[in-house]
Enzyme design. Sequence first.
Site, PDB file in Angstrom:
ATOM      1  N   ARG A   1     -14.747 -18.449 -32.557  1.00 32.73           N
ATOM      2  CA  ARG A   1     -15.768 -17.474 -32.951  1.00 32.73           C
ATOM      3  C   ARG A   1     -15.668 -16.176 -32.148  1.00 32.73           C
ATOM      4  O   ARG A   1     -15.963 -15.086 -32.651  1.00 32.73           O
ATOM      5  CB  ARG A   1     -17.140 -18.109 -32.760  1.00 32.73           C
ATOM      6  CG  ARG A   1     -18.264 -17.341 -33.370  1.00 32.73           C
ATOM      7  CD  ARG A   1     -19.641 -17.917 -33.147  1.00 32.73           C
ATOM      8  NE  ARG A   1     -19.722 -19.194 -32.476  1.00 32.73           N
ATOM      9  CZ  ARG A   1     -20.750 -19.555 -31.706  1.00 32.73           C
ATOM     10  NH1 ARG A   1     -21.753 -18.711 -31.507  1.00 32.73           N
ATOM     11  NH2 ARG A   1     -20.786 -20.743 -31.148  1.00 32.73           N
TER      12      ARG A   1
ATOM     13  N   ASN B   1      10.584   9.634  -3.429  1.00 30.11           N
ATOM     14  CA  ASN B   1       9.159   9.614  -3.109  1.00 30.11           C
ATOM     15  C   ASN B   1       8.334   9.702  -4.384  1.00 30.11           C
ATOM     16  O   ASN B   1       7.878  10.771  -4.771  1.00 30.11           O
ATOM     17  CB  ASN B   1       8.833  10.785  -2.177  1.00 30.11           C
ATOM     18  CG  ASN B   1       7.639  10.496  -1.300  1.00 30.11           C
ATOM     19  OD1 ASN B   1       6.744   9.769  -1.689  1.00 30.11           O
ATOM     20  ND2 ASN B   1       7.633  11.085  -0.111  1.00 30.11           N
TER      21      ASN B   1
ATOM     22  N   GLU C   1       1.819   5.006   7.630  1.00 30.17           N
ATOM     23  CA  GLU C   1       1.488   4.574   6.276  1.00 30.17           C
ATOM     24  C   GLU C   1       0.586   3.344   6.403  1.00 30.17           C
ATOM     25  O   GLU C   1       1.017   2.201   6.214  1.00 30.17           O
ATOM     26  CB  GLU C   1       2.765   4.297   5.490  1.00 30.17           C
ATOM     27  CG  GLU C   1       3.611   5.565   5.362  1.00 30.17           C
ATOM     28  CD  GLU C   1       4.994   5.333   4.768  1.00 30.17           C
ATOM     29  OE1 GLU C   1       5.272   4.202   4.316  1.00 30.17           O
ATOM     30  OE2 GLU C   1       5.795   6.277   4.763  1.00 30.17           O
TER      31      GLU C   1
ATOM     32  N   TYR D   1     -16.402 -21.344 -29.223  1.00 26.96           N
ATOM     33  CA  TYR D   1     -16.225 -19.979 -28.726  1.00 26.96           C
ATOM     34  C   TYR D   1     -14.785 -19.489 -28.886  1.00 26.96           C
ATOM     35  O   TYR D   1     -14.546 -18.313 -29.174  1.00 26.96           O
ATOM     36  CB  TYR D   1     -16.596 -19.909 -27.246  1.00 26.96           C
ATOM     37  CG  TYR D   1     -18.078 -19.950 -26.940  1.00 26.96           C
ATOM     38  CD1 TYR D   1     -19.027 -20.221 -27.921  1.00 26.96           C
ATOM     39  CD2 TYR D   1     -18.524 -19.716 -25.641  1.00 26.96           C
ATOM     40  CE1 TYR D   1     -20.370 -20.266 -27.624  1.00 26.96           C
ATOM     41  CE2 TYR D   1     -19.880 -19.754 -25.331  1.00 26.96           C
ATOM     42  CZ  TYR D   1     -20.794 -20.031 -26.327  1.00 26.96           C
ATOM     43  OH  TYR D   1     -22.130 -20.074 -26.026  1.00 26.96           O
TER      44      TYR D   1
ATOM     45  N   PHE E   1       1.626  10.685  -3.783  1.00 20.32           N
ATOM     46  CA  PHE E   1       2.552   9.572  -3.950  1.00 20.32           C
ATOM     47  C   PHE E   1       1.853   8.216  -3.913  1.00 20.32           C
ATOM     48  O   PHE E   1       2.456   7.188  -4.236  1.00 20.32           O
ATOM     49  CB  PHE E   1       3.608   9.596  -2.845  1.00 20.32           C
ATOM     50  CG  PHE E   1       3.002   9.714  -1.463  1.00 20.32           C
ATOM     51  CD1 PHE E   1       2.383   8.640  -0.859  1.00 20.32           C
ATOM     52  CD2 PHE E   1       3.020  10.938  -0.805  1.00 20.32           C
ATOM     53  CE1 PHE E   1       1.793   8.759   0.390  1.00 20.32           C
ATOM     54  CE2 PHE E   1       2.435  11.060   0.449  1.00 20.32           C
ATOM     55  CZ  PHE E   1       1.818   9.968   1.052  1.00 20.32           C
TER      56      PHE E   1
ATOM     57  N   HIS F   1      16.728   3.712   3.644  1.00 19.80           N
ATOM     58  CA  HIS F   1      15.634   3.307   2.771  1.00 19.80           C
ATOM     59  C   HIS F   1      16.107   2.422   1.612  1.00 19.80           C
ATOM     60  O   HIS F   1      15.279   1.776   0.953  1.00 19.80           O
ATOM     61  CB  HIS F   1      14.914   4.536   2.212  1.00 19.80           C
ATOM     62  CG  HIS F   1      14.013   5.210   3.205  1.00 19.80           C
ATOM     63  ND1 HIS F   1      14.416   5.524   4.480  1.00 19.80           N
ATOM     64  CD2 HIS F   1      12.716   5.625   3.115  1.00 19.80           C
ATOM     65  CE1 HIS F   1      13.422   6.111   5.132  1.00 19.80           C
ATOM     66  NE2 HIS F   1      12.378   6.177   4.318  1.00 19.80           N
TER      67      HIS F   1
ATOM     68  N   TYR G   1       8.091  20.168   7.019  1.00 19.11           N
ATOM     69  CA  TYR G   1       8.248  18.730   6.805  1.00 19.11           C
ATOM     70  C   TYR G   1       9.126  18.441   5.591  1.00 19.11           C
ATOM     71  O   TYR G   1       8.950  19.019   4.521  1.00 19.11           O
ATOM     72  CB  TYR G   1       6.895  18.043   6.605  1.00 19.11           C
ATOM     73  CG  TYR G   1       7.042  16.572   6.252  1.00 19.11           C
ATOM     74  CD1 TYR G   1       7.531  15.667   7.186  1.00 19.11           C
ATOM     75  CD2 TYR G   1       6.745  16.099   4.982  1.00 19.11           C
ATOM     76  CE1 TYR G   1       7.705  14.326   6.872  1.00 19.11           C
ATOM     77  CE2 TYR G   1       6.910  14.756   4.646  1.00 19.11           C
ATOM     78  CZ  TYR G   1       7.395  13.880   5.611  1.00 19.11           C
ATOM     79  OH  TYR G   1       7.579  12.558   5.291  1.00 19.11           O
TER      80      TYR G   1
END
Length: 522
Positions: free
Chosen positions: A294, A205, A426, A291, A340, A92, A62
């Site tokens: 303080r 990646n 994905e 508040y 990743f 991409h 792969y």
Amino acid sequence: MTTGLDHLPPTVEVGVGPVSFDDLLSVARAGAPVRLSRDAAVAIDRARTVIDELAAAPTPAYGVSTGFGALATRHIPTEMRAQLQRSLVRSHAAGSGPEVEREVVRGLMLLRLSTLATGHTGVRRETAELLAALLAHGITPVVREYGSLGCSGDLAPLSHCALALMGEGEVRDASGTLMPAAEALAAAGLTPVELAAKEGLALINGTDGMLGMLVLAIADLRMLLRTADIAAAMSVEGQLATDRVFAPELQAIRPHPGQAASAANLVALLAGSGVVASHRGPDCNRVQDAYSLRCSPQVHGGARDTVEHAATVAGRELASAVDNPVVLAEEGRVESNGNFHGAPVAYVLDFLAIVAADVASISERRTDRFLDKARNHGLPPFLAHDPGVDSGHMIAQYTQAAIVSELKRLAVPASVDSIPSSAMQEDHVSMGWSAARKLRRSVDGLTRVVAIEVLTAARALDLRRPLEPSRATGAVIDLLRSSGIEGPGPDRYLSPEIEATVALVASGAVLSAAESVIGELA
């Protein structure tokens, strides 16, 4: 002619170990050049040998001899693998929207180079060296706002950077001029690479974009939270509140480190204040302050502790080699993995947006108290010169309120908003890039809110004269006045004064002014 390459800080050497926070800030913001260390070159070469052997083997591997993602089942013949890498990067590099800031792009480039230098990605040495050369020559690829889901890492942003290594796409040179990548590389004497097996995937990646923005935000927030302590001290002083609640013995019985640090800062900042001393006697009828005054150390301290948790996560990620698949050179193999996924980084990015919103919220509340005649203990309504004719800082608080409301929307977490992609391969993503992008807006908003509190508190303290502020808060007021930001008087065009104060806060000048007389704050 002066360019972005003049007066550069020292070169950052990228080795097999992690780059530091300071390294990233130097490269991203100061434009420091980089180079690969000798041990990184050795590690890169060793990993490349493994890839070359797998590429020559008949068994598909792969990312080396197959397609990617949902297309990983296709075995790619040797003669088509260079095309495979080009196609991967080109397809991409699909970002859209405005350009991402130069510091973000340089940061993600450095972090990608750092992962390449570990020897776990399998790129060739010349590919890594070209990425280093782009940073050294100040060549910044154009990366677009939208396109990353944070899994597999920041694919689209990193692809735009990888495209520039191929001599394609657009970049900005060291002077900021937009031009084709091929022209910028040629002008710098650099030759584009033809990507070999596995290199395209190794370049794109990773979690580098979101991680770079996390480190930048941590640096900004560390400075801003100390500045918020200064703003709070000025408000405590200007609103005739007590400093007794910040005593160390009170902080010790709730031992959160950030709270103790913030309270110690307030004690130091208020030391010697004539304003505080003026109402410290037995005739003071003030029992408890609001508040927002303080509880400043509790809120600012909780924010500090969250920032330090985020820094711990960032440190772990800086020490990581994020790629898929990864090369285990010692064992001579390549393995697919899920490192990743940006979830650990995305979570803390979201946490920081929450604390930025809350610190801004308490700052706005302190500012608002200055403007209300019923609560500001003798100051004019809205700190106006002639109330009714003049509006004073009425609308400055509106600006704060608008920003705080925006920050609350930005505090909605991105990391829970997974959306599936790649034909359901994905099917769970981190949205870390989106978390980082909104955090940058949050940091900017917090800067502006704190600046308006400083501006308003300085006006109030001037109105308290002849009572004298502390040396530290007085130094901040002096900084504002010497920067052309006027004190009390009839209404005038207020926006430039706000922007000038924002610049003083963002640059660290307000923090430096206070520290110049009392020493470094915690």
